[in-house]
Design a protein around this motif. Structure first.
Motif, mmCIF file in Angstrom:
data_model
loop_
_atom_site.group_PDB
_atom_site.id
_atom_site.type_symbol
_atom_site.label_atom_id
_atom_site.label_comp_id
_atom_site.label_asym_id
_atom_site.label_seq_id
_atom_site.Cartn_x
_atom_site.Cartn_y
_atom_site.Cartn_z
ATOM 1 N N SER A 42 0.841 -1.208 0.000
ATOM 2 C CA SER A 42 0.000 0.000 0.000
ATOM 3 C C SER A 42 0.870 1.249 0.000
ATOM 4 O O SER A 42 0.584 2.218 -0.711
ATOM 5 C CB SER A 42 -0.919 0.002 1.223
ATOM 6 N N LEU A 43 1.935 1.249 0.773
ATOM 7 C CA LEU A 43 2.858 2.384 0.798
ATOM 8 C C LEU A 43 3.493 2.588 -0.574
ATOM 9 O O LEU A 43 3.553 3.711 -1.078
ATOM 10 C CB LEU A 43 3.938 2.175 1.853
ATOM 11 N N LEU A 44 3.951 1.515 -1.198
ATOM 12 C CA LEU A 44 4.569 1.639 -2.522
ATOM 13 C C LEU A 44 3.566 2.128 -3.560
ATOM 14 O O LEU A 44 3.924 2.897 -4.460
ATOM 15 C CB LEU A 44 5.188 0.306 -2.939
ATOM 16 N N ALA A 45 2.308 1.709 -3.442
ATOM 17 C CA ALA A 45 1.276 2.195 -4.367
ATOM 18 C C ALA A 45 1.076 3.699 -4.203
ATOM 19 O O ALA A 45 0.893 4.421 -5.191
ATOM 20 C CB ALA A 45 -0.033 1.440 -4.139
ATOM 21 N N LEU A 46 1.116 4.194 -2.975
ATOM 22 C CA LEU A 46 0.994 5.636 -2.746
ATOM 23 C C LEU A 46 2.208 6.388 -3.281
ATOM 24 O O LEU A 46 2.070 7.422 -3.931
ATOM 25 C CB LEU A 46 0.842 5.927 -1.251
ATOM 26 N N LEU A 47 3.393 5.875 -3.003
ATOM 27 C CA LEU A 47 4.615 6.553 -3.438
ATOM 28 C C LEU A 47 4.745 6.601 -4.951
ATOM 29 O O LEU A 47 5.307 7.547 -5.505
ATOM 30 C CB LEU A 47 5.843 5.876 -2.826
ATOM 31 N N SER A 48 4.227 5.595 -5.638
ATOM 32 C CA SER A 48 4.326 5.552 -7.099
ATOM 33 C C SER A 48 3.221 6.341 -7.794
ATOM 34 O O SER A 48 3.269 6.542 -9.008
ATOM 35 C CB SER A 48 4.285 4.102 -7.582
ATOM 36 N N GLY A 49 2.214 6.762 -7.048
ATOM 37 C CA GLY A 49 1.092 7.483 -7.644
ATOM 38 C C GLY A 49 0.000 6.572 -8.172
ATOM 39 O O GLY A 49 -0.969 7.050 -8.760
ATOM 40 N N MET A 50 0.134 5.267 -7.957
ATOM 41 C CA MET A 50 -0.893 4.323 -8.412
ATOM 42 C C MET A 50 -2.157 4.419 -7.555
ATOM 43 O O MET A 50 -3.228 3.996 -7.986
ATOM 44 C CB MET A 50 -0.362 2.898 -8.383
ATOM 45 N N ARG A 51 -2.013 4.969 -6.370
ATOM 46 C CA ARG A 51 -3.136 5.108 -5.454
ATOM 47 C C ARG A 51 -2.993 6.465 -4.760
ATOM 48 O O ARG A 51 -1.887 6.944 -4.540
ATOM 49 C CB ARG A 51 -3.094 3.974 -4.437
#
Length: 65
Positions: A42-51
């Motif tokens: 979830s953190l990586l999804a936020l950092l990448s802009g996917m979420r």
């Protein structure tokens, strides 16, 4: 520079991430460790802009990812 300030993420059932702050300069390596279900993906999804976070913001070189 990758920067995250005050990230919060939740679902209808649970808080996934709460009050996450981080800063990583170019060439710097970070490691995200934790048990299953800790919120790493979830953190990586936020950092990448996917979420998008429920609160807080992420920037990459002062721009949204």
């Amino acid at each position: 520079m990758l920067s995250a300030q005050g990230l919060f993420l939740s679902t209808a059932r649970a808080t996934l991430l709460e009050a996450i702050d981080l800063c990583a300069d170019a060439g710097e390596m970070l490691v995200v460790l934790g048990p299953n279900g800790a919120g790493k993906s979830s953190l990586l999804a936020l950092l990448s802009g996917m979420r998008s976070p429920d609160r807080g913001h992420v920037t990459l070189d002062r721009q949204p990812p």
